[in-house]
Design a protein around this motif. Sequence first.
Motif, PDB file in Angstrom:
ATOM      1  N   LEU A  88       0.805  -1.184  -0.065  1.00 43.38           N
ATOM      2  CA  LEU A  88      -0.100   0.066  -0.007  1.00 43.38           C
ATOM      3  C   LEU A  88       0.967   1.010  -0.086  1.00 43.38           C
ATOM      4  O   LEU A  88       1.765   1.352   0.930  1.00 43.38           O
ATOM      5  CB  LEU A  88      -1.126   0.031   1.149  1.00 43.38           C
ATOM      6  CG  LEU A  88      -1.848  -1.103   1.119  1.00 43.38           C
ATOM      7  CD1 LEU A  88      -2.625  -1.123   2.506  1.00 43.38           C
ATOM      8  CD2 LEU A  88      -2.812  -1.240   0.216  1.00 43.38           C
ATOM      9  N   LEU A  89       0.685   1.963  -0.961  1.00 42.69           N
ATOM     10  CA  LEU A  89       1.489   3.254  -1.041  1.00 42.69           C
ATOM     11  C   LEU A  89       0.303   4.487  -0.871  1.00 42.69           C
ATOM     12  O   LEU A  89      -0.639   4.571  -1.321  1.00 42.69           O
ATOM     13  CB  LEU A  89       1.919   3.437  -2.506  1.00 42.69           C
ATOM     14  CG  LEU A  89       3.237   2.342  -2.750  1.00 42.69           C
ATOM     15  CD1 LEU A  89       3.689   2.783  -4.159  1.00 42.69           C
ATOM     16  CD2 LEU A  89       4.481   2.197  -1.830  1.00 42.69           C
ATOM     17  N   PRO A  90       1.002   5.590  -0.187  1.00 40.00           N
ATOM     18  CA  PRO A  90       0.269   6.826  -0.052  1.00 40.00           C
ATOM     19  C   PRO A  90      -0.243   7.287  -1.161  1.00 40.00           C
ATOM     20  O   PRO A  90       0.468   7.328  -2.296  1.00 40.00           O
ATOM     21  CB  PRO A  90       1.093   7.559   0.611  1.00 40.00           C
ATOM     22  CG  PRO A  90       2.404   6.933   1.257  1.00 40.00           C
ATOM     23  CD  PRO A  90       2.397   5.533   0.294  1.00 40.00           C
ATOM     24  N   GLY A  91      -1.455   7.986  -1.337  1.00 38.38           N
ATOM     25  CA  GLY A  91      -2.159   8.513  -2.344  1.00 38.38           C
ATOM     26  C   GLY A  91      -3.117   7.740  -3.241  1.00 38.38           C
ATOM     27  O   GLY A  91      -3.682   8.127  -4.150  1.00 38.38           O
ATOM     28  N   ALA A  92      -2.769   6.369  -2.692  1.00 41.32           N
ATOM     29  CA  ALA A  92      -3.511   5.310  -3.541  1.00 41.32           C
ATOM     30  C   ALA A  92      -5.266   5.507  -3.432  1.00 41.32           C
ATOM     31  O   ALA A  92      -5.508   5.616  -2.362  1.00 41.32           O
ATOM     32  CB  ALA A  92      -3.046   3.746  -3.544  1.00 41.32           C
ATOM     33  N   PHE A  93      -5.883   4.926  -4.380  1.00 40.59           N
ATOM     34  CA  PHE A  93      -7.548   4.988  -4.167  1.00 40.59           C
ATOM     35  C   PHE A  93      -7.917   3.827  -3.565  1.00 40.59           C
ATOM     36  O   PHE A  93      -7.137   2.893  -3.688  1.00 40.59           O
ATOM     37  CB  PHE A  93      -7.887   5.072  -5.560  1.00 40.59           C
ATOM     38  CG  PHE A  93      -9.640   4.769  -5.780  1.00 40.59           C
ATOM     39  CD1 PHE A  93     -10.320   5.937  -5.408  1.00 40.59           C
ATOM     40  CD2 PHE A  93     -10.035   3.797  -5.793  1.00 40.59           C
ATOM     41  CE1 PHE A  93     -11.661   5.819  -5.257  1.00 40.59           C
ATOM     42  CE2 PHE A  93     -11.509   3.800  -5.894  1.00 40.59           C
ATOM     43  CZ  PHE A  93     -12.423   4.713  -5.704  1.00 40.59           C
ATOM     44  N   ALA A  94      -8.824   3.921  -2.489  1.00 41.65           N
ATOM     45  CA  ALA A  94      -9.402   2.931  -1.925  1.00 41.65           C
ATOM     46  C   ALA A  94     -10.838   2.537  -1.905  1.00 41.65           C
ATOM     47  O   ALA A  94     -11.559   3.621  -1.830  1.00 41.65           O
ATOM     48  CB  ALA A  94      -8.934   2.822  -0.381  1.00 41.65           C
ATOM     49  N   ARG A  95     -11.324   1.260  -2.135  1.00 40.31           N
ATOM     50  CA  ARG A  95     -12.813   1.160  -2.056  1.00 40.31           C
ATOM     51  C   ARG A  95     -13.038   0.206  -0.914  1.00 40.31           C
ATOM     52  O   ARG A  95     -12.656  -0.692  -0.348  1.00 40.31           O
ATOM     53  CB  ARG A  95     -13.096  -0.010  -3.342  1.00 40.31           C
ATOM     54  CG  ARG A  95     -12.777   0.738  -4.825  1.00 40.31           C
ATOM     55  CD  ARG A  95     -13.409  -0.428  -5.733  1.00 40.31           C
ATOM     56  NE  ARG A  95     -13.086   0.310  -6.980  1.00 40.31           N
ATOM     57  CZ  ARG A  95     -12.253   0.056  -7.881  1.00 40.31           C
ATOM     58  NH1 ARG A  95     -11.038  -0.494  -7.326  1.00 40.31           N
ATOM     59  NH2 ARG A  95     -12.057   0.743  -9.034  1.00 40.31           N
TER      60      ARG A  95
END
Length: 368
Positions: free
Chosen positions: A265-272
């Motif tokens: 998991l990287l900062p800024g990624a979109f999450a559902r």
Amino acid sequence: MPKSLLIGLCLLGAIFAGLLTWRLWPAPAESANSPSSGPSEAPALPVFTQRIDPTPLRERVFSTGTIRAAEEVELQSEISGRVVEIAFTEGTTVEKGAVLVRLDDAELRAQLSRTTVELDLARSREERQARLLEQRGTSQEAYDASLNEVRVLEAERELLRARLTKTEIRAPFAGRIGLRFVSPGTILSPGNTIATLQSLDQVKVDFSVSERHLNRIRTGIPVTFTTPGVSDQFEGEVIAIEPRIDAATRTLLLRAAVDNPRGLLLPGAFARIELSLEEISDALLVPTTALLPGLSTNTLYVVEDGRAAARRVRTGVRTDREIQIIEGLEPGEVVITSGVQQMRSGLRVEPRDREDTEAPAGAGDPST
């Protein structure tokens, strides 16, 4: 021919014609309103039905959010200076306190040396003035001046030492350092970004939910989510709740924490995101197609003795295909799930299974 014989023959012909007409004339049909036949009743209407039994229900809320690092900082210099050493490699992990960049400190060290010499001389003068004061060979004012000079030089020395420590830019916490934006020889000014440092062993996920869920939101609620490009599903829990409602969107901002041992998991990624609010062990769930919404009440129809019976109900949790009935329905009752728009109380119905290949006549599309 005698007149009496002629009259007799006419009478005989009339009688014969009457008998013939009576035999050949069709019998009159029985009246539909004859007392012997009762009123006719419309045939039963085929409908889809479903028996409603208690079932476990987990109330879920879906949202989208953004992944953030547990800790993140832009590395900057607090003082101006020339870069003389870069002690990190881009994209690697660094430990807390590790030196990342060194600035030229020659001038500051020279100032510190001079101040140290001046402080030693000032201390000697202060000691002489103290002895003279004991022997009444000097005034209190002269002694105070020498003592103040010592204190000023001590403060100046501490200031120079503090500025010297700022020539070494260290990692404030352990984490992964990003791309650098300086090179050896760069003249840095306060506010210039050197690189970013992020702690990624655990990440945070920020997301919003509707204000109508406010009374059921609390810290510790489990959260699951996925992110594009990663097949894994991640689990965490809510750790913080923003103590205000966004007036523009009428939503409540939440923050969840998720372990990230593999660094996927990287900062800024979109999450559902899927948020589990409540677990109900004995919920009564009916298909949404069974409910007839109204302005102030909701209605559904149950089967009683082969006839439709209307029930006013109070609803609760709604899912994609089902809705919880809180009040107005008993466990084990059979609910009509098709043709509710045309349904009325007292109408004869013929329950059908949904597995039937032919839809009930007059029931319309059972999926609507």
